[in-house]
Design an enzyme around this catalytic site. Structure first.
Site, PDB file in Angstrom:
ATOM      1  N   ASP A 116       0.823  -1.207   0.000  1.00 29.17           N
ATOM      2  CA  ASP A 116       0.000   0.000   0.000  1.00 29.17           C
ATOM      3  C   ASP A 116       0.856   1.256   0.000  1.00 29.17           C
ATOM      4  O   ASP A 116       0.559   2.239  -0.681  1.00 29.17           O
ATOM      5  CB  ASP A 116      -0.919   0.019   1.230  1.00 29.17           C
ATOM      6  CG  ASP A 116      -2.009  -1.038   1.151  1.00 29.17           C
ATOM      7  OD1 ASP A 116      -1.842  -1.990   0.369  1.00 29.17           O
ATOM      8  OD2 ASP A 116      -3.010  -0.915   1.867  1.00 29.17           O
TER       9      ASP A 116
ATOM     10  N   CYS B 197       2.485  -7.260   5.131  1.00 29.20           N
ATOM     11  CA  CYS B 197       1.817  -5.994   4.823  1.00 29.20           C
ATOM     12  C   CYS B 197       0.303  -6.102   4.949  1.00 29.20           C
ATOM     13  O   CYS B 197      -0.251  -7.170   5.226  1.00 29.20           O
ATOM     14  CB  CYS B 197       2.233  -5.484   3.450  1.00 29.20           C
ATOM     15  SG  CYS B 197       1.727  -6.536   2.103  1.00 29.20           S
ATOM     16  N   ASP B 198      -0.353  -4.984   4.670  1.00 30.68           N
ATOM     17  CA  ASP B 198      -1.735  -4.756   5.098  1.00 30.68           C
ATOM     18  C   ASP B 198      -2.737  -5.840   4.696  1.00 30.68           C
ATOM     19  O   ASP B 198      -3.542  -6.268   5.507  1.00 30.68           O
ATOM     20  CB  ASP B 198      -2.228  -3.417   4.558  1.00 30.68           C
ATOM     21  CG  ASP B 198      -1.486  -2.234   5.146  1.00 30.68           C
ATOM     22  OD1 ASP B 198      -0.547  -2.457   5.934  1.00 30.68           O
ATOM     23  OD2 ASP B 198      -1.838  -1.092   4.825  1.00 30.68           O
TER      24      ASP B 198
ATOM     25  N   CYS C 263       5.063  -1.179   8.224  1.00 27.95           N
ATOM     26  CA  CYS C 263       5.051   0.230   8.637  1.00 27.95           C
ATOM     27  C   CYS C 263       4.872   0.373  10.141  1.00 27.95           C
ATOM     28  O   CYS C 263       4.060  -0.311  10.755  1.00 27.95           O
ATOM     29  CB  CYS C 263       3.964   0.990   7.893  1.00 27.95           C
ATOM     30  SG  CYS C 263       4.230   1.014   6.105  1.00 27.95           S
TER      31      CYS C 263
ATOM     32  N   GLU D 113      -6.960   3.697  -0.768  1.00 27.91           N
ATOM     33  CA  GLU D 113      -6.708   4.498   0.423  1.00 27.91           C
ATOM     34  C   GLU D 113      -6.327   5.916   0.022  1.00 27.91           C
ATOM     35  O   GLU D 113      -5.766   6.144  -1.046  1.00 27.91           O
ATOM     36  CB  GLU D 113      -5.584   3.884   1.256  1.00 27.91           C
ATOM     37  CG  GLU D 113      -5.968   2.541   1.852  1.00 27.91           C
ATOM     38  CD  GLU D 113      -4.852   1.920   2.664  1.00 27.91           C
ATOM     39  OE1 GLU D 113      -3.718   2.447   2.629  1.00 27.91           O
ATOM     40  OE2 GLU D 113      -5.098   0.905   3.327  1.00 27.91           O
TER      41      GLU D 113
ATOM     42  N   SER E 102      -5.671   4.904   4.834  1.00 30.80           N
ATOM     43  CA  SER E 102      -4.545   4.204   5.432  1.00 30.80           C
ATOM     44  C   SER E 102      -4.663   4.276   6.946  1.00 30.80           C
ATOM     45  O   SER E 102      -5.247   5.223   7.490  1.00 30.80           O
ATOM     46  CB  SER E 102      -3.240   4.859   4.983  1.00 30.80           C
ATOM     47  OG  SER E 102      -2.169   4.465   5.813  1.00 30.80           O
TER      48      SER E 102
END
Length: 553
Positions: free
Chosen positions: A80, A121-122, A193, A443, A469
């Site tokens: 992302d 990741c997301d 992140c 996002e 996000s």
């Protein structure tokens, strides 16, 4: 179950299968043991999943030590942070479905006895959880862990500061040298992140849900102890195979509410709403938007994490990690400690082992939360008949009334912010970015970060049928349903219309009369789809509303 050969490899008729498996290094002894799928979301593009290939080595060692045979395979991943603000961001939410589907296909195709999913990741986290719930084979989720923070002017920074620097640089309040320094220093290595953005939000939620061991995700990506966590996860999946404990035994109503509570108390990402609804659906359980509002309202905000707070994920680990968060919530009687987890122990028993670092400030003391309620609210009204999602942990404003500035894409809105044509008091309206209209429900961190960076974070509101996000902060409402492309009221908003957002009343309204609204709908035509072939075209036809988790099955 007792150790036995898998039906894929057992018996004279399976000689062709065994011959092909021996070609890649499996022995007769290997093929007589339980076969454990190791679903890896490793990808070389971006830091979040970059280290998972190395982590898988330790997972497989744990499986072998516990008497199983690991079989590693890979699936897709979309970063992302890298794709944000581009056409490529449309692939992100779509990838969640592809991840779940591909794990299902490989697992069903090979009849694995157990499954461990490595995520970073997301979308890999909810995609992995959805697959585990759907397949219902004994399984474990293992999160690769958070990135270490970068540093700028002696302060810890994350990718959030880079996005906000874009707006500050465009507004002339940041020099070229400072801008380059932030870019160079924000992401020092592997890991997801660093704030309580979507990856860390869902990692914590997966532990409170019970499908990841409490504390396993808190260990940072580059911490040497992560190898031990990975080996333990491999051993754990073998215990689950032998005990027969399955994901749907663990994903109960209480577990789902515990997961929502973890999002609320940490000021977590609004994306958790989409993902937990989707996971519940895979487990055959119902979860509604109203549940998030109800649970968040009763949950104190105990954890001081970016983007709304001061600290990053590695500092939460140093303070005591997710076990400390669980312990605090049990002390506050905010979660159900009797819920089962993959360790074979209850969440309460796991939390009791938490060790709090003396003097830590990340998790507030019992009875002294940052706020009396959590970060998520659900708004409805003439602009969102089926609901919308807002995160209030990073704002003190409870109302906003202002003129609409309408944009039919994220790019158009971002350009307006960069040209400094958005003014204090405006309501930025970004439509046709929903699950179907986008497609993929992009996002808006590029826009929201630029708004904050331009100094408008406390005076401008933003509403969208897209999403945000986990790094987004400010007065922002997303997931508006029905979306514009499916005839939601967002479609008929015009520049200058007065938009009213009232958090206390849980309202999102447009101040025009019923007759005017009817007339505008009569004149409205849906824009042509952006894609007519390929995966995006399929997704548009299948995807549900954001209020139903934006699922395709």
């Amino acid at each position: 179950m007792s150790d036995r050969g898998n039906p894929l490899t057992t018996g004279a008729s399976r000689a062709p299968a065994r011959a092909m498996l021996k070609a890649v290094g499996f022995s007769d002894a290997d093929l007589k043991k339980p076969l454990i799928g190791v679903a890896n979301t490793w990808i070389e593009i971006g830091p979040c999943n970059y280290h998972l290939r190395d982590l898988a080595v330790h997972v497989k060692a744990g499986i072998r030590a516990a008497g199983g045979t690991p079989m590693e395979f890979n699936t897709v991943s979309i970063s992302d942070g890298i794709t944000m603000g581009t056409e490529g961001m449309r692939a992100s939410l779509v990838s969640r479905e592809v991840i779940a589907d591909s794990i299902e296909l490989v697992t069903r195709g090979n009849g694995f006895d157990g499954l461990i999913v490595l995520v970073g990741c997301d979308k890999t986290i909810p995609g992995g959880l959805m697959a585990l719930a759907r397949l219902n084979v004994p399984g474990v989720l293992l999160y690769g862990g958070s990135i270490a923070p970068g540093h700028f002017h002696d302060k810890a920074i994350t990718i959030q500061e880079v996005f906000e620097a874009v707006g500050a640089h465009a507004a002339g309040s940041m020099t070229d040298a400072e801008f380059c320094a932030i870019e160079d220093q924000a992401c020092p290595g592997a890991g997801a992140c660093g704030g309580q953005f979507t990856a860390n939000t869902m990692a914590v939620a997966s532990e409170f849900l019970g499908l990841a061991a409490l504390g396993s995700g808190s260990v940072p990506a580059t911490d040497p102890k992560k190898a031990d966590v990975a080996r333990a996860a491999g051993e754990r999946v073998m215990r689950l195979v032998r005990s027969g404990l399955r994901p749907r035994d663990i994903i109960t109503r209480a577990a789902l509410e515990n997961a929502i509570t973890s999002v609320a108390t940490t000021g977590g990402s609004t994306n958790a709403v989409l993902h937990l609804i989707a996971i519940a659906r895979e487990a055959g359980l119902s979860l509604e938007l109203a549940d998030f509002d109800r649970i968040s309202a009763r949950t104190p905000l105990y954890v001081d994490l970016k983007p709304s707070g001061r600290f990053v994920a590695t500092e939460l680990h140093q303070a005591g990690g997710s076990p400390l968060v669980a312990k605090r919530l049990i002390e506050a009687k905010a979660i159900d400690g009797s819920a089962q987890t993959i360790t074979g122990r209850t969440l309460g028993a796991e939390a009791a082992d938490a060790v709090e670092t003396p003097g830590q400030e990340v998790v507030r003391p019992l009875g002294q939360p940052l706020k009396p309620s959590g970060g998520l609210v659900i708004l409805r009204g003439s602009l969102a008949p089926d609901g919308s999602v807002m995160k209030i942990s990073g704002t003190e404003r409870m109302t906003h009334r202002g003129p609409a500035r309408v944009f039919d894409s994220e790019e158009a809105a971002f350009d307006a912010v960069q040209r400094q044509t958005i003014k204090a008091g405006d309501v930025v309206v970004i439509r046709y970015e929903g699950p179907s209209g986008g497609p993929g429900m992009r996002e808006m961190l590029g826009v929201t970060g630029a708004i904050v960076g331009a100094g408008l974070g406390e005076t401008v509101a933003l509403i969208t049928d897209g999403r945000f996000s986990g790094a987004t902060r400010g007065f922002c409402v997303g997931h508006i349903a029905p979306e514009a492309s499916r005839g939601g009221p967002m479609a008929i908003v015009r520049d200058g219309d007065t938009i009213v957002i009232d958090v206390d009343q849980r309202k999102l309204d447009i101040e025009i009369g019923d007759e005017a609204m009817k007339q505008r709908f009569a004149e409205w035509t849906c824009p042509a789809p952006r894609y007519t072939t390929g995966v995006f075209a399929k997704y548009v036809k299948l995807v549900s509303s954001a209020s139903q988790g934006a699922v395709t099955g």
